[in-house]
Design an enzyme around this catalytic site. Sequence first.
Site, PDB file in Angstrom:
ATOM      1  CG  ASP A  98       3.120  53.427  37.405  1.00  0.00           C
ATOM      2  OD1 ASP A  98       2.247  53.097  38.222  1.00  0.00           O
ATOM      3  OD2 ASP A  98       4.043  52.822  37.034  1.00  0.00           O
ATOM      4  CG  ASP A 199       3.100  50.959  42.625  1.00  0.00           C
ATOM      5  OD1 ASP A 199       4.222  50.808  42.007  1.00  0.00           O
ATOM      6  OD2 ASP A 199       3.341  51.212  43.963  1.00  0.00           O
ATOM      7  CD  GLU A 261       4.478  46.633  41.212  1.00  0.00           C
ATOM      8  OE1 GLU A 261       5.595  46.454  41.011  1.00  0.00           O
ATOM      9  OE2 GLU A 261       3.635  47.221  41.961  1.00  0.00           O
ATOM     10  CG  HIS A 326      10.279  50.355  36.904  1.00  0.00           C
ATOM     11  ND1 HIS A 326       9.062  49.772  36.783  1.00  0.00           N
ATOM     12  CD2 HIS A 326       9.797  51.012  38.157  1.00  0.00           C
ATOM     13  CE1 HIS A 326       8.070  49.962  37.623  1.00  0.00           C
ATOM     14  NE2 HIS A 326       8.554  50.537  38.342  1.00  0.00           N
TER      15      HIS A 326
HETATM   16  C1  NOJ Z   1       6.407  49.112  42.528  1.00  0.00           C
HETATM   17  C2  NOJ Z   1       6.885  49.878  41.802  1.00  0.00           C
HETATM   18  O1  NOJ Z   1       7.312  49.276  40.505  1.00  0.00           O
HETATM   19  C3  NOJ Z   1       8.278  50.400  42.418  1.00  0.00           C
HETATM   20  O2  NOJ Z   1       9.173  51.042  41.392  1.00  0.00           O
HETATM   21  C4  NOJ Z   1       7.979  51.324  43.407  1.00  0.00           C
HETATM   22  O3  NOJ Z   1       9.365  51.516  44.083  1.00  0.00           O
HETATM   23  C5  NOJ Z   1       7.193  50.533  44.560  1.00  0.00           C
HETATM   24  N1  NOJ Z   1       5.904  49.812  43.990  1.00  0.00           N
HETATM   25  C6  NOJ Z   1       6.642  51.612  45.623  1.00  0.00           C
HETATM   26  O4  NOJ Z   1       5.586  52.487  44.932  1.00  0.00           O
END
Ligand code: NOJ
Length: 528
Positions: A98, A199, A261, A326
Amino acid sequence: MKKIWWKHGVIYQIYPRSFKDSNNDGIGDINGITDNLDYLQDLGIDGVWLSPIYRSPMYDFGYDVSDYCAIDPVFGTMRDFKRLIKEAEKRNIAIIMDMVFNHTSHLHPWFLESRSSKDNPKRDWYIWHPGINKKVPNNWMAAFGGRAWEWDSLTNEYYLHLFTRQQPDLNWRNPRVKRAMFDVLRFWLDNGVKGFRFDVINLLVKDRQFRNNPYKLRLTNPRRHDQQLHKYDRNQPETHDILKEMRVLFDSYGDIMSVGEVYLDEGVRDPHLPASFLGDNDELHLNFNFSTIFASFDCHELKTILVDWYNAIGNRGWPCHVFSNHDQSRAITRMLKNDTVKAKLLAVLLLTQKGTPFIYYGEEIGMVDGKIPYKYIQDPLGKKYWPFHKGRDKARTPMQWNATKYAGFSAVKPWLPVNQDYQRTNVTIQLQEEQSMLQFYRQLIVLRKSHEALYAGDIEFMSAPGEVMLYRRSYKNKQCIVALNFSSKVKEVNCNNTCKLLLSTYNKQNSDVHTITLQPFEAVICSL
Ligand code: NOJ
């Protein structure tokens, strides 16, 4: 046909804190994952995406990285990681890391240097601003509460953080930042990593002029961050140039996969935005479309989302599908009110669509959201917005391995409470029960793997009685038909030809059928 692991395989997301604790400190770790690779192999998993395991002060449980090239001691060591890679390779399982590239931890040495003085060489690695008339530079809000600008009295300037103030945003307009991050990618590729999940990839670059975001007319949501249209703090065109460069790097390493994402503004469903990050087969390999994560259990709605997703992608890339992760309530709770009959139907939908399916740990045994009282809440989002938003811990409860205390996750009290249903819902019991969710997932994945039409074929939606989703998957002259009954009534679907029933969520025997009779919420897969 050559199988490509990330295209034709099945990916499984692990939240490492919650998967398996091997050293009994209450927190899951790398060795806990390595010890359970056989379980993943038996399930039919081809790639495992690990949420962050880098060194981190854990303000956002690893999404605040203080060293991108080191393992946090809570998860183990670099030696443990190398063993994981080796053992995973033996089982043909790719490890996906990740990559949190939008921001670092406020304790990352780069940020410590950057904040130390205005003329520090790393000053421009982050986004600093003197403010306007002694006020914040603009109206940008942080996703986890409050303004996105933090005043730092050390040098009397604001720094930008789109998440918590412990997560300062990097300045990707600075080529040195890009170079440093590409080195990070090379480091992990050289260590045997086969893929990356990026991310909030669409947040990397911000408007050069820091213009104010416009407001939407929707004031019911108390999070001001969600009331804005994120026009200027994300989705800037320069991000695509960075992704194109990354793709060149990945291609030079062979069969590497990247998945992004990309969240949409609240209430907005536009598949073109996530699809745009695939470029023309020259940016990310895959990108999540979170429309499915925010959908309800509705045949028409889901079909529309899927058709729009395929149309938006066209030939510019390959689709992927996800119902749980998550950050959100688990699909079985959110969409299905913990109904396991419907959960099997959703599994069929996930694993028979065209594109790469992502399973979230525990989904395969029907793990539901945890009910976590405020005193146990760990997530900064939950702490900030309780009770309006109870945080993301409910989707991060310990994996339920068996019926012993703490569900076999750990010998000591875990970092989050174990779900109350662990004595009924766990891996060990489900391995013994022929009709369990886990056995169903295993059969489903075996079936998917043995039919090219299912893992590589085209998709064509067909007309069907109300509340039935019907589609054909075809590869050359091989065809499969999938029928899903979203209603509580018995439905009949005429196949025109005789087809062979391969799998049903109702455990029917394989047989030749002309008309498929679907029981309430039944899903079936047939071959033609
Ligand atoms: C997206 C991630 O999936 C999440 O868990 C995280 O808190 C935020 N981005 C900040 O990195």
